[in-house]
Design a protein around this motif. Structure first.
Motif, PDB file in Angstrom:
ATOM      1  N   ARG A 261      -8.027  10.200  -4.501  1.00 22.61           N
ATOM      2  CA  ARG A 261      -7.807   9.241  -3.405  1.00 22.61           C
ATOM      3  C   ARG A 261      -9.048   8.403  -3.112  1.00 22.61           C
ATOM      4  O   ARG A 261      -8.950   7.195  -2.887  1.00 22.61           O
ATOM      5  CB  ARG A 261      -7.359   9.996  -2.158  1.00 22.61           C
ATOM      6  N   ASP A 262     -10.214   9.014  -3.136  1.00 24.85           N
ATOM      7  CA  ASP A 262     -11.438   8.298  -2.779  1.00 24.85           C
ATOM      8  C   ASP A 262     -11.734   7.155  -3.744  1.00 24.85           C
ATOM      9  O   ASP A 262     -12.010   6.027  -3.320  1.00 24.85           O
ATOM     10  CB  ASP A 262     -12.624   9.269  -2.737  1.00 24.85           C
TER      11      ASP A 262
ATOM     12  N   TYR B 274      -9.645   5.749  -5.791  1.00 25.65           N
ATOM     13  CA  TYR B 274      -8.531   4.791  -5.743  1.00 25.65           C
ATOM     14  C   TYR B 274      -8.698   3.824  -4.579  1.00 25.65           C
ATOM     15  O   TYR B 274      -8.585   2.604  -4.758  1.00 25.65           O
ATOM     16  CB  TYR B 274      -7.207   5.540  -5.620  1.00 25.65           C
ATOM     17  N   THR B 275      -8.972   4.340  -3.378  1.00 28.33           N
ATOM     18  CA  THR B 275      -9.091   3.466  -2.205  1.00 28.33           C
ATOM     19  C   THR B 275     -10.298   2.540  -2.334  1.00 28.33           C
ATOM     20  O   THR B 275     -10.254   1.388  -1.889  1.00 28.33           O
ATOM     21  CB  THR B 275      -9.194   4.293  -0.917  1.00 28.33           C
ATOM     22  N   GLN B 276     -11.374   3.024  -2.959  1.00 30.08           N
ATOM     23  CA  GLN B 276     -12.530   2.157  -3.184  1.00 30.08           C
ATOM     24  C   GLN B 276     -12.179   1.034  -4.162  1.00 30.08           C
ATOM     25  O   GLN B 276     -12.645  -0.100  -4.006  1.00 30.08           O
ATOM     26  CB  GLN B 276     -13.701   2.972  -3.717  1.00 30.08           C
TER      27      GLN B 276
ATOM     28  N   GLN C 207     -10.154  -1.572  -2.335  1.00 30.07           N
ATOM     29  CA  GLN C 207     -11.034  -2.370  -1.481  1.00 30.07           C
ATOM     30  C   GLN C 207     -11.827  -3.371  -2.311  1.00 30.07           C
ATOM     31  O   GLN C 207     -12.038  -4.515  -1.881  1.00 30.07           O
ATOM     32  CB  GLN C 207     -11.993  -1.463  -0.703  1.00 30.07           C
TER      33      GLN C 207
ATOM     34  N   GLU D  54       0.818  -1.200   0.000  1.00 24.63           N
ATOM     35  CA  GLU D  54       0.000   0.000   0.000  1.00 24.63           C
ATOM     36  C   GLU D  54       0.863   1.265   0.000  1.00 24.63           C
ATOM     37  O   GLU D  54       1.941   1.304   0.597  1.00 24.63           O
ATOM     38  CB  GLU D  54      -0.935   0.002   1.206  1.00 24.63           C
TER      39      GLU D  54
ATOM     40  N   ILE E 227      -0.457   8.101   0.739  1.00 26.05           N
ATOM     41  CA  ILE E 227      -1.671   8.269  -0.051  1.00 26.05           C
ATOM     42  C   ILE E 227      -2.383   9.565   0.297  1.00 26.05           C
ATOM     43  O   ILE E 227      -3.126  10.120  -0.514  1.00 26.05           O
ATOM     44  CB  ILE E 227      -2.608   7.047   0.158  1.00 26.05           C
TER      45      ILE E 227
END
Length: 260
Positions: A68-69, A71-73, A76, A56, A60
């Motif tokens: 970022r939002d 990407y992180t989703q 996940q 990771e 970030i």
């Protein structure tokens, strides 16, 4: 059926996580009759979810929220094996980067090409992003489930893109002598240099900036023109316009500025 709950701590990063292992003894089957060995099926759940083979991004938070939002989703979704959604998400991450960087284009294909033409990424990087575009299009339009191994490769490409555009720039600024392109950056460095001079000093920009003049890399003339304009309209008051003359043996006539 047997359930084991465990608290784990990584020996490297010291991160604490929770693991639940459910063993189904009723579905066990022999694997070595001579040694009376049996395989007991296990259902292992980790929280937070882990993604084997992926490190990771530690910085970030340096990435803008709009990027970022999504990407992180997407990460996940890969962890949860929601591969179709993950493919769409990685494609959407590229769209979000283009939006953040104000990259224009009627299609994502055109916008990726514009990223390369604008110098934000290399041509090789653009070719890799097109591969992710294909992957995302297949997931969105054909509801095609992306292969897990391909998603990991695509994620590494996106990680490289985020590091190149955002994280390395933020780390380098203020520590390395990076190229100064915008007038805002020019003005910030100018304001930092002026206290080294005395009121009434009349010198060219080359004297004011000293060795830092190399950081303008062809942008100095445009910045000087903008500075003259702002002095003229009163929006910059720390300098006044001076004479045009040679300075310290220079071959050309240089615009001088007077420290106010």
């Amino acid at each position: 059926m047997d359930t084991v709950n465990e608290m784990l701590k990584c020996r490297g990063c010291r991160t604490i996580s929770f693991r639940r292992v459910i063993r189904d003894y009723e579905s066990a089957y022999p694997v070595d009759e001579r040694n009376d060995e049996w395989h007991v099926p296990e259902d292992v759940t980790n929280y937070p979810s882990i993604l084997e083979g992926h490190k990771e991004l530690g910085d970030i938070w340096e990435v803008p929220a709009i990027v970022r939002d999504i990407y992180t989703q997407s990460v996940q979704a890969i962890k949860e094996q929601s591969n179709t959604l993950a493919g769409i998400g990685l494609r959407a991450t590229i769209e979000a980067i283009c939006n953040d960087q104000s990259i224009k284009g009627r299609t994502l294909e055109k916008r990726i090409d514009a990223l390369a033409k604008g110098g934000l990424i290399s041509q090789k990087d653009a070719e890799r992003l097109h591969a992710i575009r294909f992957l995302g299009n297949d997931a969105a339009h054909e509801i095609k489930r992306a292969d897990a191994a391909n998603l990991l490769i695509a994620l590494r490409i996106i990680d490289h893109l985020l590091v190149t555009i955002y994280i390395l720039d933020n780390e380098a600024n203020g520590r390395l002598d990076t190229i100064i392109k915008t007038f805002d950056q020019f003005e910030a460095l100018l304001d930092k240099k002026l206290p080294e001079l005395s009121p009434g000093d009349e010198v060219p920009l080359a004297k004011i900036f000293g060795r830092d003049v190399r950081r303008f890399h062809g942008y100095l003339s445009a910045h000087e023109a903008e500075l003259l304009s702002r002095i003229s309209n009163g929006s910059y008051s720390k300098l006044a316009v001076g004479k045009v003359a040679k300075y310290a043996g220079s071959r050309e006539q240089l615009q001088h500025f007077i420290v106010v």
